[in-house]
Design a protein around this motif. Structure first.
Motif, mmCIF file in Angstrom:
data_model
loop_
_atom_site.group_PDB
_atom_site.id
_atom_site.type_symbol
_atom_site.label_atom_id
_atom_site.label_comp_id
_atom_site.label_asym_id
_atom_site.label_seq_id
_atom_site.Cartn_x
_atom_site.Cartn_y
_atom_site.Cartn_z
ATOM 1 N N MET A 1 -67.538 -27.605 79.781
ATOM 2 C CA MET A 1 -66.172 -27.892 79.644
ATOM 3 C C MET A 1 -65.901 -29.443 79.458
ATOM 4 S SD MET A 1 -64.192 -25.186 79.554
ATOM 5 C CE MET A 1 -62.581 -25.726 79.975
ATOM 6 N N GLU A 2 -66.723 -30.125 80.111
ATOM 7 C CA GLU A 2 -66.520 -31.736 80.072
ATOM 8 C C GLU A 2 -66.887 -32.191 78.652
ATOM 9 O OE1 GLU A 2 -69.029 -33.408 83.117
ATOM 10 O OE2 GLU A 2 -67.672 -32.710 84.586
ATOM 11 N N MET A 3 -67.735 -31.413 78.000
ATOM 12 C CA MET A 3 -68.432 -31.892 76.413
ATOM 13 C C MET A 3 -67.051 -31.394 75.606
ATOM 14 S SD MET A 3 -72.285 -30.537 77.005
ATOM 15 C CE MET A 3 -72.729 -30.639 75.155
ATOM 16 N N LEU A 4 -66.566 -30.423 75.783
ATOM 17 C CA LEU A 4 -65.408 -30.051 74.896
ATOM 18 C C LEU A 4 -64.085 -30.898 75.255
ATOM 19 C CD1 LEU A 4 -65.644 -26.159 75.262
ATOM 20 C CD2 LEU A 4 -66.062 -27.477 73.210
ATOM 21 N N ASN A 5 -64.099 -31.486 76.458
ATOM 22 C CA ASN A 5 -62.876 -32.154 76.772
ATOM 23 C C ASN A 5 -62.852 -33.521 75.769
ATOM 24 O OD1 ASN A 5 -60.399 -32.700 77.978
ATOM 25 N ND2 ASN A 5 -61.539 -33.467 79.885
ATOM 26 N N ALA A 6 -64.081 -34.046 75.475
ATOM 27 C CA ALA A 6 -64.027 -35.510 75.014
ATOM 28 C C ALA A 6 -63.432 -35.323 73.534
ATOM 29 C CB ALA A 6 -65.509 -35.920 74.972
ATOM 30 N N PRO A 7 -63.831 -34.543 72.472
ATOM 31 C CA PRO A 7 -63.016 -34.152 71.440
ATOM 32 C C PRO A 7 -61.611 -34.105 71.391
ATOM 33 C CG PRO A 7 -65.238 -32.728 71.252
ATOM 34 C CD PRO A 7 -64.746 -33.327 72.875
ATOM 35 N N VAL A 8 -61.285 -33.169 72.630
ATOM 36 C CA VAL A 8 -59.848 -32.963 72.458
ATOM 37 C C VAL A 8 -58.919 -34.210 73.086
ATOM 38 C CG1 VAL A 8 -58.041 -31.659 74.075
ATOM 39 C CG2 VAL A 8 -60.285 -30.541 73.212
ATOM 40 N N GLU A 9 -59.728 -34.978 73.805
ATOM 41 C CA GLU A 9 -59.181 -36.456 74.252
ATOM 42 C C GLU A 9 -58.857 -37.335 73.082
ATOM 43 O OE1 GLU A 9 -60.901 -37.649 77.766
ATOM 44 O OE2 GLU A 9 -59.972 -36.317 79.014
ATOM 45 N N LEU A 10 -59.943 -37.445 72.375
ATOM 46 C CA LEU A 10 -59.839 -37.968 71.205
ATOM 47 C C LEU A 10 -58.844 -37.766 70.205
ATOM 48 C CD1 LEU A 10 -61.374 -40.575 69.533
ATOM 49 C CD2 LEU A 10 -62.789 -38.484 68.475
ATOM 50 N N VAL A 11 -58.725 -36.560 69.857
ATOM 51 C CA VAL A 11 -57.737 -36.123 69.062
ATOM 52 C C VAL A 11 -55.993 -36.224 69.406
ATOM 53 C CG1 VAL A 11 -56.614 -34.085 68.081
ATOM 54 C CG2 VAL A 11 -59.120 -34.469 67.788
ATOM 55 N N SER A 12 -56.076 -35.869 70.910
ATOM 56 C CA SER A 12 -54.679 -36.210 71.437
ATOM 57 C C SER A 12 -54.313 -37.749 71.565
ATOM 58 C CB SER A 12 -54.955 -35.566 72.827
ATOM 59 O OG SER A 12 -55.559 -36.244 73.677
ATOM 60 N N GLY A 13 -55.344 -38.784 71.421
ATOM 61 C CA GLY A 13 -55.303 -39.968 71.526
ATOM 62 C C GLY A 13 -54.615 -40.403 70.210
ATOM 63 N N PHE A 14 -54.871 -39.873 69.070
ATOM 64 C CA PHE A 14 -54.284 -40.376 67.920
ATOM 65 C C PHE A 14 -52.705 -39.952 67.739
ATOM 66 C CE2 PHE A 14 -58.768 -39.675 66.167
ATOM 67 C CZ PHE A 14 -58.814 -40.971 65.840
ATOM 68 N N PHE A 15 -52.294 -38.703 68.413
ATOM 69 C CA PHE A 15 -50.929 -38.479 68.577
ATOM 70 C C PHE A 15 -50.215 -38.716 69.729
ATOM 71 C CE2 PHE A 15 -53.512 -35.298 66.005
ATOM 72 C CZ PHE A 15 -52.831 -35.705 64.660
ATOM 73 N N SER A 16 -50.793 -39.769 70.635
ATOM 74 C CA SER A 16 -49.857 -40.031 71.684
ATOM 75 C C SER A 16 -48.990 -41.002 71.018
ATOM 76 C CB SER A 16 -51.027 -40.493 72.756
ATOM 77 O OG SER A 16 -51.475 -41.735 72.284
ATOM 78 N N ARG A 17 -47.875 -41.465 72.148
ATOM 79 C CA ARG A 17 -46.976 -42.376 71.758
ATOM 80 C C ARG A 17 -47.526 -43.787 71.744
ATOM 81 N NH1 ARG A 17 -41.249 -41.342 73.747
ATOM 82 N NH2 ARG A 17 -40.367 -42.157 72.023
ATOM 83 N N GLY A 18 -47.463 -44.551 70.541
ATOM 84 C CA GLY A 18 -48.050 -45.860 70.471
ATOM 85 C C GLY A 18 -49.341 -46.092 69.974
ATOM 86 N N ALA A 19 -50.140 -44.837 69.989
ATOM 87 C CA ALA A 19 -51.307 -44.881 69.586
ATOM 88 C C ALA A 19 -51.393 -45.177 67.934
ATOM 89 C CB ALA A 19 -52.192 -43.679 69.839
ATOM 90 N N MET A 20 -50.732 -44.428 67.120
ATOM 91 C CA MET A 20 -50.358 -44.587 65.718
ATOM 92 C C MET A 20 -50.258 -46.037 65.261
ATOM 93 S SD MET A 20 -51.277 -41.782 64.295
ATOM 94 C CE MET A 20 -50.591 -41.812 62.779
ATOM 95 N N LYS A 21 -49.414 -46.832 66.088
ATOM 96 C CA LYS A 21 -49.129 -48.127 65.642
ATOM 97 C C LYS A 21 -50.459 -48.942 65.802
ATOM 98 C CE LYS A 21 -44.351 -47.932 66.792
ATOM 99 N NZ LYS A 21 -43.273 -48.579 67.556
#
Length: 99
Positions: free
Chosen positions: A61-81
């Motif tokens: 589950m920890e191994m699966l959590n890292a890619p999810v956090e990476l993808v969600s980081g792209f779509f978080s507020r201010g991350a695109m800028k």
């Protein structure tokens, strides 16, 4: 035979019956304790296996959590800028080095 001798006989018979009953009770209790000991060893091995499986699941589950956090980081507020600005800065630094 006196009444006192008859009472002694009845008392001795009741003591013998009580001792016999107590002995049978102790024999059955020792069998139950042996069975409980066997069951506890089986439970301990089962719990060790379950604990190992849960550790594996947590690790995966920890191994699966890292890619999810990476993808969600792209779509978080201010991350695109900041992401676009860093890419633009990288590209400008490459062009400046070439000149």
């Amino acid at each position: 035979m006196d009444a006192q001798v008859v009472c002694y006989c009845i008392l001795l018979l009741s003591i013998a019956f009580a001792c016999l009953s107590l002995g049978l009770l102790l024999i059955r209790m020792s069998g139950a304790v042996k069975e409980a000991t066997v069951l506890m060893t089986i439970v301990e091995t089962t719990l060790a296996k379950v604990n190992h499986i849960l550790d594996d699941v947590n690790n995966k589950m920890e191994m699966l959590n890292a890619p999810v956090e990476l993808v969600s980081g792209f779509f978080s507020r201010g991350a695109m800028k900041t992401g676009l600005l860093s890419v633009l800065g990288f590209l400008t630094s490459i062009f400046r080095r070439k000149k």
